[in-house]
Design an enzyme around this catalytic site. Structure first.
Site, mmCIF file in Angstrom:
data_model
loop_
_atom_site.group_PDB
_atom_site.id
_atom_site.type_symbol
_atom_site.label_atom_id
_atom_site.label_comp_id
_atom_site.label_asym_id
_atom_site.label_seq_id
_atom_site.Cartn_x
_atom_site.Cartn_y
_atom_site.Cartn_z
ATOM 1 N N GLY A 193 0.764 -1.414 -0.029
ATOM 2 C CA GLY A 193 0.070 0.040 0.088
ATOM 3 C C GLY A 193 0.614 1.369 0.034
ATOM 4 O O GLY A 193 0.599 2.284 -0.661
ATOM 5 N N ASN A 201 -6.843 4.847 9.672
ATOM 6 C CA ASN A 201 -6.601 3.529 10.076
ATOM 7 C C ASN A 201 -6.440 3.707 11.628
ATOM 8 O O ASN A 201 -6.247 2.515 12.370
ATOM 9 C CB ASN A 201 -5.040 3.208 9.602
ATOM 10 C CG ASN A 201 -4.201 4.492 9.629
ATOM 11 O OD1 ASN A 201 -4.463 5.494 8.976
ATOM 12 N ND2 ASN A 201 -3.040 4.334 10.289
ATOM 13 N N SER A 257 -3.861 -2.660 -0.283
ATOM 14 C CA SER A 257 -2.918 -3.448 0.165
ATOM 15 C C SER A 257 -3.560 -5.088 0.537
ATOM 16 O O SER A 257 -4.594 -4.983 1.193
ATOM 17 C CB SER A 257 -2.147 -2.863 1.646
ATOM 18 O OG SER A 257 -1.444 -3.825 2.049
ATOM 19 N N ALA A 258 -2.846 -6.015 0.450
ATOM 20 C CA ALA A 258 -3.182 -7.428 0.552
ATOM 21 C C ALA A 258 -3.055 -7.665 1.759
ATOM 22 O O ALA A 258 -4.273 -8.368 2.549
ATOM 23 C CB ALA A 258 -2.570 -8.269 -0.338
ATOM 24 N N HIS A 259 -2.281 -7.314 2.720
ATOM 25 C CA HIS A 259 -2.241 -8.092 4.008
ATOM 26 C C HIS A 259 -3.157 -7.332 5.261
ATOM 27 O O HIS A 259 -3.238 -7.775 6.166
ATOM 28 C CB HIS A 259 -0.532 -7.782 4.660
ATOM 29 C CG HIS A 259 -0.442 -6.466 5.064
ATOM 30 N ND1 HIS A 259 -0.309 -6.140 6.436
ATOM 31 C CD2 HIS A 259 0.094 -5.323 4.335
ATOM 32 C CE1 HIS A 259 0.324 -4.852 6.512
ATOM 33 N NE2 HIS A 259 0.576 -4.427 5.406
ATOM 34 N N THR A 299 10.124 -8.631 -12.237
ATOM 35 C CA THR A 299 9.377 -9.760 -12.389
ATOM 36 C C THR A 299 8.320 -9.812 -11.158
ATOM 37 O O THR A 299 8.563 -9.521 -10.136
ATOM 38 C CB THR A 299 9.953 -11.150 -12.237
ATOM 39 O OG1 THR A 299 11.090 -10.982 -13.413
ATOM 40 C CG2 THR A 299 9.297 -12.161 -12.267
ATOM 41 N N CYS A 316 3.662 2.956 13.442
ATOM 42 C CA CYS A 316 5.011 3.416 13.274
ATOM 43 C C CYS A 316 5.247 4.405 14.479
ATOM 44 O O CYS A 316 6.783 4.190 14.939
ATOM 45 C CB CYS A 316 5.207 4.431 12.023
ATOM 46 S SG CYS A 316 4.179 3.697 10.727
HETATM 47 C C1 LIG Z 1 -1.491 -0.269 6.365
HETATM 48 C C2 LIG Z 1 -1.764 0.980 5.744
HETATM 49 C C3 LIG Z 1 -1.055 1.504 4.589
HETATM 50 C C4 LIG Z 1 0.357 0.672 4.289
HETATM 51 O O1 LIG Z 1 0.071 -0.536 3.423
HETATM 52 P P1 LIG Z 1 1.455 -1.275 3.474
HETATM 53 O O2 LIG Z 1 0.923 -2.263 2.543
HETATM 54 O O3 LIG Z 1 1.693 -2.026 4.752
HETATM 55 O O4 LIG Z 1 2.478 -0.595 2.863
HETATM 56 C C5 LIG Z 1 -1.144 2.652 3.952
HETATM 57 N N1 LIG Z 1 -2.375 3.244 4.290
HETATM 58 C C6 LIG Z 1 -3.014 2.927 5.274
HETATM 59 C C7 LIG Z 1 -4.417 3.553 5.619
HETATM 60 C C8 LIG Z 1 -2.865 1.768 6.151
HETATM 61 O O5 LIG Z 1 -3.762 1.230 6.802
#
Ligand SMILES: *Cc1c(COP(=O)(O)O)cnc(C)c1O
Length: 391
Positions: free
Chosen positions: A69, A149, A197-199, A235, A323
């Site tokens: 992300g 977030n 973002s996938a995670h 890749t 962070c």
């Molecule tokens: C987690 C998050 C990101 C960053 O995503 P990553 O895949 O961990 O780099 C960016 N924006 C928001 C709002 C998030 O919660």
């Protein structure tokens, strides 16, 4: 263990894991190669792209896979600024963005761009009118996140985007927290770029995506081979992308039911914690709110202490942004919302996922008051507050 930190990351779903492993083993072909071994890798990428596109109401040609992300945010903001620099060098964002957006904007300031950081109201909302007033003749880009977030507040991005479109300004939104939580139909929304973002959706770490509306011209993120239509060389992370595709498929199957359940658990926390513990403030908007985030400031104590106390009970939670926790800095989001430092220091975020149960929430509601009471007993702030109450 009770995991209540899904806004930080989520566990890879077993079905996602199963969808990924072939590409780390037998199906190891490079998707750009022409022989049969490579076909399954190329197909997996196509399928994942189609699935994500369908899920967010975009065309597959508008979806670019990225490394996370953060990368999507960096790419959109920096490349849009560069693409439009002839027209102007002014950018608008908010004070409560994720650091991926804030620090990208700060980097652009070093390059001579001017950035306006809009302040939210006490609930974390940005008023579209503020955006309208901040747009100038030399404004080229607005970046306002969809769902926050830390406090879960959901921004009126359709109204903000509509203003941007009317004024001929590109609009980017960080939709990392809203993917899977709120319906998105980008074809009908005035959004030019969005980050995913996938995670955060039970997919793997290290895979993201960017939505880039057809017709919006951006430079590449990485120069290399012709991957991602020449915009993001290198890749592809085939297993990761296949995992993202599977994570989306699971959202299509049961995302709505999960969200209903999660919302009820969130509300149980939002009601139950202030009921059981005195001097607790709910942070964020009460209704314009992500279904999975319950956030609070617990007065007269520090977030770090709360997290340690919860960790002793095997409850994973977070305080402030990921962070900045670990350091003693108060959350930039809460400070921007107008909370004083000493209040912001006591922040607690509980973020839910599809596997959380009502029993787990009950357990947290039982454990937390004792943890808070013990911390307050040794807190000088609490002693002062009590003395003032007695006076
Ligand atoms: C987690 C998050 C990101 C960053 O995503 P990553 O895949 O961990 O780099 C960016 N924006 C928001 C709002 C998030 O919660």
């Amino acid at each position: 263990m009770i995991y209540l930190d899904h806004a930080a990351t989520t566990k890879v779903d077993p079905e996602v894991f199963a969808a990924m492993t072939p590409f780390l083993q037998d199906e190891y072909g490079n998707p750009s190669s022409w022989y049969k071994l490579a076909h399954s890798a190329a197909n997996a990428i196509n399928e994942a792209r189609e699935r994500l596109a369908e899920y967010v109401g975009a065309s597959p040609r508008e979806i670019y896979f990225t490394g996370c992300g953060t990368e999507s945010d960096n790419w959109a903001i920096k490349a849009a600024a560069r693409a439009k620099a002839d027209k102007g060098r002014h950018i608008i964002t908010s004070q409560i963005e994720h650091h991926a957006v804030l620090h990208s904007c700060q980097a652009l300031q070093q390059d001579g761009f001017e950035v306006t950081y809009l302040a939210p109201d006490k609930t974390g909302l940005i008023d579209p009118e503020q955006v309208a007033q901040a747009i100038r003749d030399d404004t080229i880009l607005v970046s306002i996140m969809h769902g926050n977030n830390e406090v879960g507040t959901v921004q009126p991005i359709e109204q903000i985007g509509a203003i941007c479109r009317e004024r001929g300004v590109l609009f980017h939104t960080d939709a990392v927290q809203t993917l899977g939580k709120l319906p998105l139909n980008l074809a009908d929304m005035p959004v030019d770029m969005a980050a995913f973002s996938a995670h955060k959706i039970h997919g793997p770490k290290g895979v993201g995506a960017m939505y880039l509306r057809r017709g919006v011209k951006l430079g590449s993120f990485m120069d290399g081979g012709g991957q991602e239509w020449g915009k993001r060389g290198g890749t592809e992370n085939v297993a990761g992308i296949a995992g993202l595709g599977k994570a989306i498929e699971l959202l299509q199957e049961h995302g709505e039911q999960d969200n209903e359940r999660i919302t009820a658990l969130r509300d149980k926390l939002l009601e139950g914690i202030p009921e059981r513990i005195p001097h607790v403030i709910i942070t964020g908007h009460r209704t314009q709110r992500l279904p999975h985030i319950a956030s609070f400031c617990i007065r007269y104590i520090e977030g770090e202490g709360i997290l340690l106390g919860l960790d002793e009970e095997d409850i994973c939670a977070s305080s402030g942004s990921a962070c900045t926790s670990g350091s003693l800095e108060a959350s930039h989001v809460l400070l921007a919302m107008g909370y004083p430092h000493e209040v912001a220091h006591g922040s607690l975020r509980l973020s839910l996922g599809r596997k959380n149960t009502e029993e787990e929430i009950d357990y947290v509601l039982e454990a937390l008051p004792g943890i808070v009471a013990r911390l307050r007993e040794i807190s000088p702030l609490w002693a002062d507050a009590k003395r003032e109450e007695e006076v």
